[in-house]
Design a protein around this motif. Structure first.
Motif, PDB file in Angstrom:
ATOM      1  N   SER A   4       0.828  -1.211   0.000  1.00 18.31           N
ATOM      2  CA  SER A   4       0.000   0.000   0.000  1.00 18.31           C
ATOM      3  C   SER A   4       0.858   1.255   0.000  1.00 18.31           C
ATOM      4  CB  SER A   4      -0.932   0.002   1.217  1.00 18.31           C
ATOM      5  OG  SER A   4      -0.193  -0.059   2.424  1.00 18.31           O
ATOM      6  N   GLU A   5       1.919   1.241   0.809  1.00 21.71           N
ATOM      7  CA  GLU A   5       2.812   2.403   0.846  1.00 21.71           C
ATOM      8  C   GLU A   5       3.531   2.567  -0.492  1.00 21.71           C
ATOM      9  OE1 GLU A   5       6.639   4.137   3.385  1.00 21.71           O
ATOM     10  OE2 GLU A   5       5.632   2.292   4.024  1.00 21.71           O
ATOM     11  N   ARG A   6       3.926   1.441  -1.108  1.00 24.07           N
ATOM     12  CA  ARG A   6       4.615   1.502  -2.400  1.00 24.07           C
ATOM     13  C   ARG A   6       3.702   2.086  -3.478  1.00 24.07           C
ATOM     14  NH1 ARG A   6       5.590  -3.545  -3.010  1.00 24.07           N
ATOM     15  NH2 ARG A   6       4.113  -4.023  -4.676  1.00 24.07           N
ATOM     16  N   LEU A   7       2.428   1.702  -3.439  1.00 24.77           N
ATOM     17  CA  LEU A   7       1.480   2.222  -4.424  1.00 24.77           C
ATOM     18  C   LEU A   7       1.276   3.725  -4.263  1.00 24.77           C
ATOM     19  CD1 LEU A   7      -1.222  -0.609  -4.458  1.00 24.77           C
ATOM     20  CD2 LEU A   7       0.544  -0.155  -6.168  1.00 24.77           C
ATOM     21  N   PHE A   8       1.214   4.187  -3.011  1.00 23.25           N
ATOM     22  CA  PHE A   8       1.083   5.622  -2.770  1.00 23.25           C
ATOM     23  C   PHE A   8       2.307   6.366  -3.304  1.00 23.25           C
ATOM     24  CE2 PHE A   8      -2.144   4.774   0.646  1.00 23.25           C
ATOM     25  CZ  PHE A   8      -3.146   5.563   0.100  1.00 23.25           C
ATOM     26  N   GLN A   9       3.483   5.824  -3.046  1.00 21.93           N
ATOM     27  CA  GLN A   9       4.703   6.464  -3.518  1.00 21.93           C
ATOM     28  C   GLN A   9       4.766   6.458  -5.041  1.00 21.93           C
ATOM     29  OE1 GLN A   9       8.446   5.671  -1.722  1.00 21.93           O
ATOM     30  NE2 GLN A   9       7.614   5.336   0.315  1.00 21.93           N
ATOM     31  N   LEU A  10       4.306   5.385  -5.645  1.00 22.15           N
ATOM     32  CA  LEU A  10       4.303   5.285  -7.097  1.00 22.15           C
ATOM     33  C   LEU A  10       3.409   6.361  -7.711  1.00 22.15           C
ATOM     34  CD1 LEU A  10       5.220   3.762  -9.595  1.00 22.15           C
ATOM     35  CD2 LEU A  10       3.384   2.117  -9.219  1.00 22.15           C
ATOM     36  N   VAL A  11       2.221   6.550  -7.131  1.00 25.71           N
ATOM     37  CA  VAL A  11       1.318   7.598  -7.618  1.00 25.71           C
ATOM     38  C   VAL A  11       1.958   8.969  -7.451  1.00 25.71           C
ATOM     39  CG1 VAL A  11      -0.899   8.750  -7.227  1.00 25.71           C
ATOM     40  CG2 VAL A  11      -0.774   6.253  -7.236  1.00 25.71           C
ATOM     41  N   ARG A  39       3.308  -4.729 -12.447  1.00 23.98           N
ATOM     42  CA  ARG A  39       2.161  -5.274 -11.725  1.00 23.98           C
ATOM     43  C   ARG A  39       1.440  -4.171 -10.943  1.00 23.98           C
ATOM     44  NH1 ARG A  39       4.572  -9.382  -9.829  1.00 23.98           N
ATOM     45  NH2 ARG A  39       5.202  -8.497  -7.831  1.00 23.98           N
ATOM     46  N   ASP A  40       2.221  -3.285 -10.305  1.00 17.90           N
ATOM     47  CA  ASP A  40       1.613  -2.190  -9.544  1.00 17.90           C
ATOM     48  C   ASP A  40       0.872  -1.222 -10.467  1.00 17.90           C
ATOM     49  OD1 ASP A  40       2.565  -3.218  -7.204  1.00 17.90           O
ATOM     50  OD2 ASP A  40       4.247  -1.814  -7.002  1.00 17.90           O
ATOM     51  N   ILE A  41       1.455  -0.941 -11.620  1.00 23.84           N
ATOM     52  CA  ILE A  41       0.808  -0.049 -12.585  1.00 23.84           C
ATOM     53  C   ILE A  41      -0.540  -0.621 -13.002  1.00 23.84           C
ATOM     54  CG2 ILE A  41       0.912   0.840 -14.949  1.00 23.84           C
ATOM     55  CD1 ILE A  41       2.742   2.413 -13.195  1.00 23.84           C
ATOM     56  N   GLN A  42      -0.551  -1.915 -13.279  1.00 22.10           N
ATOM     57  CA  GLN A  42      -1.790  -2.568 -13.688  1.00 22.10           C
ATOM     58  C   GLN A  42      -2.836  -2.509 -12.575  1.00 22.10           C
ATOM     59  OE1 GLN A  42      -1.335  -6.677 -14.848  1.00 22.10           O
ATOM     60  NE2 GLN A  42      -3.310  -6.747 -15.870  1.00 22.10           N
ATOM     61  N   ASN A  43      -2.404  -2.735 -11.337  1.00 21.96           N
ATOM     62  CA  ASN A  43      -3.330  -2.672 -10.203  1.00 21.96           C
ATOM     63  C   ASN A  43      -3.924  -1.277 -10.044  1.00 21.96           C
ATOM     64  OD1 ASN A  43      -2.990  -5.367  -9.524  1.00 21.96           O
ATOM     65  ND2 ASN A  43      -1.322  -4.955  -8.090  1.00 21.96           N
ATOM     66  N   LEU A  44      -3.089  -0.255 -10.191  1.00 23.96           N
ATOM     67  CA  LEU A  44      -3.559   1.122 -10.057  1.00 23.96           C
ATOM     68  C   LEU A  44      -4.520   1.479 -11.189  1.00 23.96           C
ATOM     69  CD1 LEU A  44      -0.220   2.855  -9.001  1.00 23.96           C
ATOM     70  CD2 LEU A  44      -2.276   2.666  -7.600  1.00 23.96           C
ATOM     71  N   GLN A  45      -4.197   1.060 -12.413  1.00 23.84           N
ATOM     72  CA  GLN A  45      -5.087   1.332 -13.541  1.00 23.84           C
ATOM     73  C   GLN A  45      -6.433   0.655 -13.342  1.00 23.84           C
ATOM     74  OE1 GLN A  45      -2.433  -0.071 -16.648  1.00 23.84           O
ATOM     75  NE2 GLN A  45      -2.016   2.012 -17.362  1.00 23.84           N
ATOM     76  N   GLU A  54       3.040   2.938 -21.602  1.00 22.98           N
ATOM     77  CA  GLU A  54       3.197   1.507 -21.827  1.00 22.98           C
ATOM     78  C   GLU A  54       4.639   1.104 -21.587  1.00 22.98           C
ATOM     79  OE1 GLU A  54       3.468   0.542 -26.268  1.00 22.98           O
ATOM     80  OE2 GLU A  54       2.152   2.303 -26.219  1.00 22.98           O
ATOM     81  N   ALA A  55       4.854  -0.185 -21.477  1.00 22.56           N
ATOM     82  CA  ALA A  55       6.187  -0.715 -21.219  1.00 22.56           C
ATOM     83  C   ALA A  55       7.148  -0.301 -22.333  1.00 22.56           C
ATOM     84  CB  ALA A  55       6.124  -2.237 -21.121  1.00 22.56           C
ATOM     85  N   GLY A  56       8.354   0.105 -21.931  1.00 28.47           N
ATOM     86  CA  GLY A  56       9.365   0.512 -22.887  1.00 28.47           C
ATOM     87  C   GLY A  56       9.327   1.980 -23.231  1.00 28.47           C
ATOM     88  N   ILE A  57       8.207   2.632 -22.946  1.00 27.53           N
ATOM     89  CA  ILE A  57       8.073   4.064 -23.234  1.00 27.53           C
ATOM     90  C   ILE A  57       8.049   4.869 -21.946  1.00 27.53           C
ATOM     91  CG2 ILE A  57       6.569   5.841 -24.222  1.00 27.53           C
ATOM     92  CD1 ILE A  57       5.668   3.792 -26.276  1.00 27.53           C
ATOM     93  N   GLY A  58       7.232   4.434 -21.005  1.00 30.20           N
ATOM     94  CA  GLY A  58       7.145   5.133 -19.728  1.00 30.20           C
ATOM     95  C   GLY A  58       5.707   5.409 -19.342  1.00 30.20           C
ATOM     96  N   TYR A  59       5.543   5.966 -18.155  1.00 27.51           N
ATOM     97  CA  TYR A  59       4.213   6.191 -17.613  1.00 27.51           C
ATOM     98  C   TYR A  59       4.117   7.582 -17.007  1.00 27.51           C
ATOM     99  CZ  TYR A  59       4.026   1.093 -17.922  1.00 27.51           C
ATOM    100  OH  TYR A  59       4.071  -0.207 -18.377  1.00 27.51           O
ATOM    101  N   LEU A  60       2.905   8.116 -17.013  1.00 29.73           N
ATOM    102  CA  LEU A  60       2.583   9.344 -16.284  1.00 29.73           C
ATOM    103  C   LEU A  60       1.099   9.336 -15.994  1.00 29.73           C
ATOM    104  CD1 LEU A  60       1.123  11.202 -18.632  1.00 29.73           C
ATOM    105  CD2 LEU A  60       3.451  11.831 -19.182  1.00 29.73           C
TER     106      LEU A  60
END
Length: 233
Positions: A4-11, A39-45, A54-60
């Protein structure tokens, strides 16, 4: 680190960015594997967080309103200390906002941390703070926010009094004294003025434009550069 803490930090890492961040960069920052990031990105989405990329390009994260992120206990303590300092050394209006923030921070501290918080060895005592400085602080803060010129009467260290028009750029607290970083139209250069030496301030109805090379950050960079040069010499 809990998920949960990792997901918050990721956001928090993705929120408000204009350039996409790769999974590799995120993995290095959070000290996990790239697979975990995917996996975390998918869970958040899946949970509705508008992450693009997407993978290889990046996220925002696209522009949207997100709920406030969870703070760690250490982060809350840091915010509390900062709010106490602001309450003690700023103008009354800011002090009121700081006290409101302190009340909210203390309200969300875990029960077991409340006593630890009470025993923090950090105090900010503003009983020696000059009332006139507080009034100047408010006028300056509003002028900086609105980018208004100020007509200032100032008494220097020798006791000489002068009148000048300034473009106030930022307020700096030096651990005892507030100064306003300004562009002085009399000298056509940066100048620092101590608030306790300001005799009077009059807000003018004329505006100035803040530029990259006429800003408080530019001034601070010049000061740091000069300090480095003196140290090396």
């Amino acid at each position: 680190m809990h998920k949960s803490e990792r997901l918050f930090q990721l956001v928090n890492l993705l929120k408000g960015r204009k350039v996409a961040v790769t999974a590799k960069q995120l993995a290095e920052r959070l000290n996990v594997s790239e697979r975990t990031i995917y996996r975390d990105i998918q869970n958040l989405q899946t949970s509705g967080v508008p992450i693009e990329g997407e993978a290889g390009i990046g996220y925002l994260i696209s522009e949207c309103d997100l709920p406030p992120m969870m703070f760690s206990v250490q982060e809350l303590q840091a915010l509390l200390i900062g709010s106490r300092m602001l309450e003690a050394f700023s103008d009354p209006e800011q002090a009121q906002h700081a006290q409101s923030a302190i009340t909210k921070i203390e309200a969300v501290l875990p029960t077991k941390m409340k006593q630890i918080n009470d025993d923090l060895p950090y105090y900010a005592l503003g009983y020696k703070h000059d009332d006139r400085c507080q009034a100047h602080n408010k006028v300056l803060r509003e002028a900086i926010e609105n980018k208004n010129h100020l007509l200032m009467t100032y008494q220097d260290v020798k006791g000489d009094v002068s009148e000048r028009t300034i473009e106030p750029l930022g307020l700096v607290y030096w651990g005892g004294k507030w100064t306003v970083i300004s562009y002085c139209l009399l000298r056509n250069a940066y100048r620092e003025f101590r608030l306790d030496r300001i005799v009077s301030l009059i807000a003018l109805h004329t505006h100035f434009e803040q530029e990259e090379e006429k800003s408080v950050l530019h001034y601070i960079d010049l000061v740091k550069s000069a300090a480095c040069d003196n140290k090396n010499n």
